[in-house]
Design an enzyme around this catalytic site. Structure first.
Site, mmCIF file in Angstrom:
data_model
loop_
_atom_site.group_PDB
_atom_site.id
_atom_site.type_symbol
_atom_site.label_atom_id
_atom_site.label_comp_id
_atom_site.label_asym_id
_atom_site.label_seq_id
_atom_site.Cartn_x
_atom_site.Cartn_y
_atom_site.Cartn_z
ATOM 1 N N ASN A 1 47.888 42.004 49.046
ATOM 2 C CA ASN A 1 47.908 40.628 48.529
ATOM 3 C C ASN A 1 49.132 40.539 47.627
ATOM 4 O O ASN A 1 49.162 41.127 46.547
ATOM 5 C CB ASN A 1 46.629 40.314 47.759
ATOM 6 C CG ASN A 1 46.627 38.893 47.212
ATOM 7 O OD1 ASN A 1 47.646 38.398 46.737
ATOM 8 N ND2 ASN A 1 45.477 38.233 47.249
ATOM 9 N N GLU B 1 48.050 35.786 50.616
ATOM 10 C CA GLU B 1 48.658 34.932 49.588
ATOM 11 C C GLU B 1 50.186 34.938 49.678
ATOM 12 O O GLU B 1 50.893 35.175 48.703
ATOM 13 C CB GLU B 1 48.197 35.330 48.186
ATOM 14 C CG GLU B 1 46.784 34.874 47.872
ATOM 15 C CD GLU B 1 46.520 34.728 46.385
ATOM 16 O OE1 GLU B 1 46.711 33.613 45.870
ATOM 17 O OE2 GLU B 1 46.132 35.725 45.754
ATOM 18 N N TYR C 1 42.110 36.532 53.939
ATOM 19 C CA TYR C 1 42.090 36.231 52.508
ATOM 20 C C TYR C 1 40.798 35.457 52.250
ATOM 21 O O TYR C 1 40.687 34.276 52.540
ATOM 22 C CB TYR C 1 43.313 35.428 52.089
ATOM 23 C CG TYR C 1 43.301 35.029 50.632
ATOM 24 C CD1 TYR C 1 42.954 35.949 49.641
ATOM 25 C CD2 TYR C 1 43.646 33.745 50.239
ATOM 26 C CE1 TYR C 1 42.935 35.584 48.304
ATOM 27 C CE2 TYR C 1 43.648 33.378 48.908
ATOM 28 C CZ TYR C 1 43.295 34.305 47.943
ATOM 29 O OH TYR C 1 43.273 33.934 46.609
ATOM 30 N N ASP D 1 42.230 40.961 51.327
ATOM 31 C CA ASP D 1 41.631 40.746 50.002
ATOM 32 C C ASP D 1 40.269 40.109 50.231
ATOM 33 O O ASP D 1 40.174 38.923 50.536
ATOM 34 C CB ASP D 1 42.547 39.851 49.179
ATOM 35 C CG ASP D 1 41.963 39.498 47.817
ATOM 36 O OD1 ASP D 1 40.856 39.972 47.494
ATOM 37 O OD2 ASP D 1 42.612 38.734 47.073
ATOM 38 N N ASN E 1 37.847 39.933 47.921
ATOM 39 C CA ASN E 1 37.324 39.343 46.689
ATOM 40 C C ASN E 1 35.867 39.728 46.432
ATOM 41 O O ASN E 1 35.100 38.953 45.862
ATOM 42 C CB ASN E 1 37.496 37.815 46.713
ATOM 43 C CG ASN E 1 38.816 37.392 46.076
ATOM 44 O OD1 ASN E 1 39.159 37.851 44.993
ATOM 45 N ND2 ASN E 1 39.542 36.524 46.749
ATOM 46 N N ASP F 1 49.536 41.380 41.211
ATOM 47 C CA ASP F 1 48.342 41.846 40.504
ATOM 48 C C ASP F 1 47.492 42.748 41.398
ATOM 49 O O ASP F 1 46.644 43.488 40.905
ATOM 50 C CB ASP F 1 47.519 40.678 39.950
ATOM 51 C CG ASP F 1 47.181 39.621 40.994
ATOM 52 O OD1 ASP F 1 47.775 39.632 42.095
ATOM 53 O OD2 ASP F 1 46.336 38.760 40.698
ATOM 54 N N HIS F 2 47.726 42.717 42.699
ATOM 55 C CA HIS F 2 47.167 43.669 43.656
ATOM 56 C C HIS F 2 48.236 44.709 43.985
ATOM 57 O O HIS F 2 49.437 44.455 43.840
ATOM 58 C CB HIS F 2 46.773 42.994 44.968
ATOM 59 C CG HIS F 2 45.709 41.955 44.835
ATOM 60 N ND1 HIS F 2 44.429 42.124 45.315
ATOM 61 C CD2 HIS F 2 45.745 40.694 44.310
ATOM 62 C CE1 HIS F 2 43.718 41.034 45.077
ATOM 63 N NE2 HIS F 2 44.493 40.149 44.480
#
Length: 308
Positions: free
Chosen positions: A8, A36, A137, A196, A198, A297-298
């Site tokens: 991501n 993303e 995603y 991702d 989540n 951030d990933h």
């Protein structure tokens, strides 16, 4: 051997400034799944995907979502929920990307229809291996209405709308995943879902699991859904199979505070493979940074498969 990664990137333009292009050029991956991307075609930087062929589903929401699969050879087939995709060759400029039909081969579950144009899913058949690679995603979600406490929330309460949206997606995607995995098998292909998700599946998949038992991404119903997708006969969590008794390895950390430095993270980026493919996984790595810089951030999750 196939080296396959999922990442991501939280915006192709931002991650390029941090060194993503150099990571892509030097990591030696055969396949890379991106989530993303967050750019329409005309907003992509030049040479965004380096020496790879790209199959891209941007979605229609400007600056949001977007998924892609990068391959060494042009894919044999591409499928999306919207019925179209962008294809480009090595070192393609934005103007070089071409629209192609990418009609899915299995019926789309009714609860997935609101997500058709959001750029959340793409799958390709590799031309050089009997493997279907899917990139997802999954929506972040939120808390159900009865669990929302304004004083504990960074965002305004939404009455459970984001929670209901995610649970609807999970219900539809579970059925879809079974159907597309079986379709790949009928074509003589292994199947690999990356992305991702989540969701931190187990207590080993986030650092502070006790504090997060009432946090979206670790709710019991989300984890139960994840349980139902995995079995020795359907899909295997590849990285967990390589680290059965370890915490992590985490793939997401907040930008805030010392989360990254102290490795207080979540494992929410997955390789879910059909059992025969999963058995060939020989090594894995989470590329926490590249030359001392976080790409997103990933962090990319890279797995080496002995065969595909």
């Amino acid at each position: 051997m196939l080296r396959i990664a999922t990442a991501n990137i939280n915006g192709i333009r931002a991650t390029q400034r941090r060194g993503f292009g150099d990571w892509l050029d030097t990591r030696g991956c055969d396949v890379v799944a991106l989530q993303e991307v967050r750019a329409q075609a005309d907003k992509l930087p030049d040479n965004a995907f380096g020496s790879y062929h790209v199959a891209l589903e941007t979605g229609t929401i400007s600056g949001r979502n977007g998924v892609a699969v990068l391959t060494r050879e042009a894919p044999a087939a591409v499928r999306t929920w919207s019925g179209g995709a962008l294809l480009g060759g090595p070192h393609a400029a934005p103007d070089d990307l071409r629209d192609v039909p990418a009609v899915d081969r299995v019926p789309l579950a009714r609860k997935l229809r609101p997500f058709i144009a959001q750029g959340r899913y793409i799958e390709v058949d590799l031309a050089d291996a009997p493997l279907t690679v899917a990139c997802l995603y999954l929506p972040k979600g939120g808390l159900p209405a009865e669990m929302q406490r304004p004083e504990r929330m960074r965002e305004a309460p939404d009455g459970g709308a984001h929670y209901e949206r995610k649970m609807g997606f999970l219900a539809g995607f579970g059925r879809y995943l079974t159907a597309t995995r079986r379709a790949a098998a009928a074509d003589g292909r292994e199947f690999l879902l990356m992305g991702d998700m989540n969701i931190a599946h187990t207590c080993r998949d986030l650092a502070n699991w006790r504090r997060n038992r009432k946090h979206d991404g670790f709710l019991p119903e989300e984890r139960d859904w994840f349980d139902r997708q995995l079995s020795p006969r359907t899909l295997v969590d590849v990285v967990r199979s390589l680290h059965p008794d370890e915490d992590g390895p985490y793939s997401w950390w907040s930008w805030a505070g010392q989360s990254f430095a102290k490795d207080v993270g979540w494992r929410i980026d997955y390789h879910l493979a059909t059992p025969r493919l999963a058995e060939t996984a020989v090594a894995d790595a989470v590329d926490r940074d590249f030359r001392g810089v976080r790409l997103s951030d990933h962090s990319p999750v890279v797995v080496d498969y002995a065969s595909g």
